[in-house]
Each structure stands twice: as structure tokens, then as C-alpha cells.
Design a protein around this motif. Structure first.
Motif, PDB file in Angstrom:
ATOM      1  N   THR A  40      -5.150  31.679  66.995  1.00 63.50           N
ATOM      2  CA  THR A  40      -5.138  33.000  66.364  1.00 63.50           C
ATOM      3  C   THR A  40      -3.750  33.393  65.874  1.00 63.50           C
ATOM      4  O   THR A  40      -3.565  34.512  65.387  1.00 63.50           O
ATOM      5  CB  THR A  40      -5.655  34.074  67.338  1.00 63.50           C
ATOM      6  N   THR A  77     -11.805  41.957  64.902  1.00 69.21           N
ATOM      7  CA  THR A  77     -10.737  42.778  64.336  1.00 69.21           C
ATOM      8  C   THR A  77      -9.943  42.093  63.238  1.00 69.21           C
ATOM      9  O   THR A  77      -9.365  42.767  62.381  1.00 69.21           O
ATOM     10  CB  THR A  77      -9.761  43.225  65.436  1.00 69.21           C
ATOM     11  N   ARG A  78      -9.893  40.769  63.241  1.00 74.94           N
ATOM     12  CA  ARG A  78      -9.017  40.082  62.292  1.00 74.94           C
ATOM     13  C   ARG A  78      -9.701  39.016  61.455  1.00 74.94           C
ATOM     14  O   ARG A  78      -9.172  38.649  60.399  1.00 74.94           O
ATOM     15  CB  ARG A  78      -7.848  39.437  63.050  1.00 74.94           C
ATOM     16  N   TYR A 221       0.339  35.803  56.798  1.00 71.99           N
ATOM     17  CA  TYR A 221       0.165  35.909  58.243  1.00 71.99           C
ATOM     18  C   TYR A 221       1.459  35.781  59.039  1.00 71.99           C
ATOM     19  O   TYR A 221       1.442  35.986  60.260  1.00 71.99           O
ATOM     20  CB  TYR A 221      -0.875  34.911  58.777  1.00 71.99           C
TER      21      TYR A 221
END
Length: 358
Positions: A40, A77-78, A221
């Protein structure tokens, strides 16, 4: 104009860049089961989306298992878009105690790291424990599953000296507990330990130990609020604020775009020599002051929007965090395909796209 790939969160141009550059590598991964830690984070998201994109385009029949402390929270959420891909599965847990996948893995990419974003006092112990216990779990899985290879992403921090020389003689270096628990020391030494543990296990169990010593990067990111100089500069440039360099601007860095990073990592995974570390990073050295001006120029800010807070010391040699790239170029044939200004431009465009769609 760059556009987000349908069903993904990265630009289609970037995903296609990875797919094309890795054309010689994909056949070796056909039908593979890849296990990814750090899934992640910055490295992890790029690896996941690049592998899924190539899997579909090249019909590779990949299975990807990703480790996350809280996969449902990450997906909610992502990364809700990643729920659409059945080739991607998640395992919940820490590196030290996750449940092993039932189907044996053929390749492991160990990209997890315990960050110190909150500057907590117990970080040195947590980081060291995570490095040792997590790597032990990973190499144990590699042995049980009879994996072909394990790629560990370590850091250029392994080169930071813990001892000093006075001519031809060593002097002790650390002058107390504070030096030993300093983030730079703990981080660099723990990364070196990960390399040693992986190599020792590979020698015993017969898998390939691949080592990528990673330096500095830029791309979608990359956190803008953490302790990354280029991230902070991009954050302020996006807001139209003054770009402030708190030091004298002389330290030297180089940056590799994340799309090139994925190309290099997967090339090492498939074609690297076991037990041989490869530096991974950019080839253009720039000072922090130059970097600030480059970011300003790309975003269209005038030069007077860059402020260098401290004066440099005349004649002083600048500190440098720069990789030598001779080995990886000569042995694996990789190169920097996305120049720094283009890397900055792509990253800014991605953030603008994200802001426009919120």
C-alpha cells in the motif's frame, strides 16, 4: 495529454511505458504467483497497478498476493478500483506474523519498511524488529514455497558510514546512544541486515536473493507532506506558494521516475544475479537549490519564488546521495528513460488531475 487509465489510478502512458520496457521480462513471469509486501506504499501501488496492467495486456496469467495491515481500509479509502481484479488478493497482517498463502508463491517482492512519519521515540526499536522479524518470515516462506527468487528493496542508506577513518586507521565513530539510535544509523544498518539475512537464507535454501538499493524517486503517490524534499517542493508549487529551501541548497541528489523504478525492479527480479546488490536511482545530479528552480520552471513560477534560507560555506564540499549505476546498466541494460523535468511535469499533471476529480 496524459489520461488516467480506465480502471486504474495511474496515467495510461506510465503503465504502457512499464509494459513496453519490460517486454523481454514478461515471459519469465508468465503464470507466476508474486507475493508483495509494502503493497500500500509508494513502491507497492506502482508495482500492483503495473503488474495488473501488464497481466491483462500480455495475458500473463499472473496471481498477485499483497500483504497489508488493513486491506479493507486500504481498498475502501484509497483503492476501490483494485477490487475489480480477481488476479489480486490481499492477506491481512504484519510482515512478522501473516498467514502464508495456500498456493505456493514463485516470487517475493519484499518492499515493506517501518516509516517514522510521526517521529516517535520508539521508532528505532520498531524499525529494527520489523526488519529482522519481517525478513525472517519472508525467507521462511520462500524456503517453504520453494520460491524462485526473493527481491528485497533496501536503500542507498546502507552506504552511510557508521565508522570513520583517520588516514588508514579506523576511529570509533558513534559517541553515545543518541548516535546509535539516530534514524539514519538505524535505517541504514537495518537495510544492510535485510540484505545479509536474505543472502544467507538463499544460500541455504536455493532461491535467488535479489537486492535493489533504492535512492530517491519522484512520481504519482510519492507523499508530499513527509520528509521528501522533492515532494515538499511539488506540494508548494501546486499551491502556487514560495518554494523555500531551509538549508543552503548545496546537497546533491538524483531522482528516478516511478515508472522507470518499476522497470528496474522487475528487471532485477527476473534477470539480476543472486546476492549482487544493484543501485536504483536517477543519473542526473542536481543540487537542492537547482531542484527548486527546476520545479519552479516546470510549474511556471518566476525564479524569485525560490528562496534559499542559508548561505553556503565557501569551498565546502556538498553532501551527496547519488547512486553509481555502472553495474545495473552493464549487466541488466536498464536506463533512465524519463528525464527529470519530464518526471516533474508528469507528477504535477497527475496531482492536478486528482485535484480536479475530487
Amino acid at each position: 495529454m496524459h489520461e488516467i487509465a480506465p480502471g486504474f489510478s495511474l496515467f495510461q502512458d506510465d503503465l504502457e511505458h512499464v509494459r513496453r520496457k519490460l517486454a523481454p521480462v514478461w515471459p519469465a513471469l508468465r503464470g507466476a504467483h508474486l507475493f508483495l509486501t509494502g503493497a500500500t506504499g509508494f513502491f507497492g501501488i506502482w508495482l500492483l497497478e503495473s503488474l495488473i496492467w501488464a497481466n491483462r495486456a500480455e495475458r500473463l496469467d499472473l496471481t498477485i498476493t499483497a500483504l497489508s495491515r488493513a486491506p479493507e481500509r486500504f481498498l475502501d479509502t484509497r483503492a476501490q478500483h483494485l477490487r475489480a481484479y480477481p488476479e489480486l488478493r490481499f492477506v491481512a497482517g504484519e510482515c512478522a506474523d501473516f498467514e502464508l498463502p495456500k498456493r505456493p508463491c514463485t516470487h517475493i517482492l519484499h518492499a515493506a519498511s517501518e516509516s517514522n512519519v510521526d517521529a516517535l521515540a520508539d521508532w528505532p526499536q520498531r524499525h529494527l524488529d520489523a526488519a529482522i522479524d519481517g525478513t525472517r518470515r519472508i525467507v521462511d516462506m520462500a524456503a517453504r514455497h520453494r520460491c524462485k527468487s526473493v527481491l528485497v528493496t533496501t536503500s542507498g542508506a546502507v552506504y552511510l558510514p557508521s565508522e570513520s577513518r583517520d588516514g588508514t586507521r579506523f576511529v570509533e565513530g558513534p559517541a553515545g546512544i543518541a548516535d546509535y539510535i539516530a534514524e539514519r544509523h538505524v535505517y541504514g544498518q537495518s537495510k544492510r541486515l535485510i540484505e545479509v539475512m536474505t543472502a544467507v537464507a538463499a544460500n541455504r535454501h536455493g532461491f535467488d536473493a535479489l537486492i535493489a538499493r533504492c535512492f530517491a524517486f519522484v512520481g504519482p503517490y510519492l507523499p508530499l507532506e513527509q520528509n521528501y524534499v522533492i515532494g515538499n517542493l511539488l506540494r508548494d508549487a501546486l499551491a502556487g506558494r514560495e518554494l523555500v529551501v531551509t538549508g543552503d541548497g548545496t546537497p546533491l541528489r538524483s531522482y528516478l521516475h516511478a515508472a522507470d523504478l518499476v522497470v528496474w525492479l522487475l528487471t532485477i527480479l527476473v534477470r539480476g544475479r543472486s546476492g549482487v546488490p544493484y543501485n536504483v536511482g536517477g543519473d542526473e545530479a542536481v543540487s537542492i537549490a537547482q531542484l527548486a528552480h527546476r520545479v519552479a520552471a516546470v510549474v511556471g513560477l518566476p525564479a524569485d519564488m525560490v528562496t534559499i534560507k542559508q548561505a553556503s560555506v565557501p569551498g565546502a564540499a556538498p553532501s551527496a546521495y547519488l547512486p553509481a549505476l555502472g553495474r545495473i546498466r552493464q549487466e541488466l541494460g536498464v536506463r533512465v528513460d524519463i528525464p527529470l523535468d519530464d518526471a516533474i511535469r508528469r507528477t504535477l499533471a497527475w496531482h492536478r488531475e486528482r485535484m480536479n476529480t475530487k
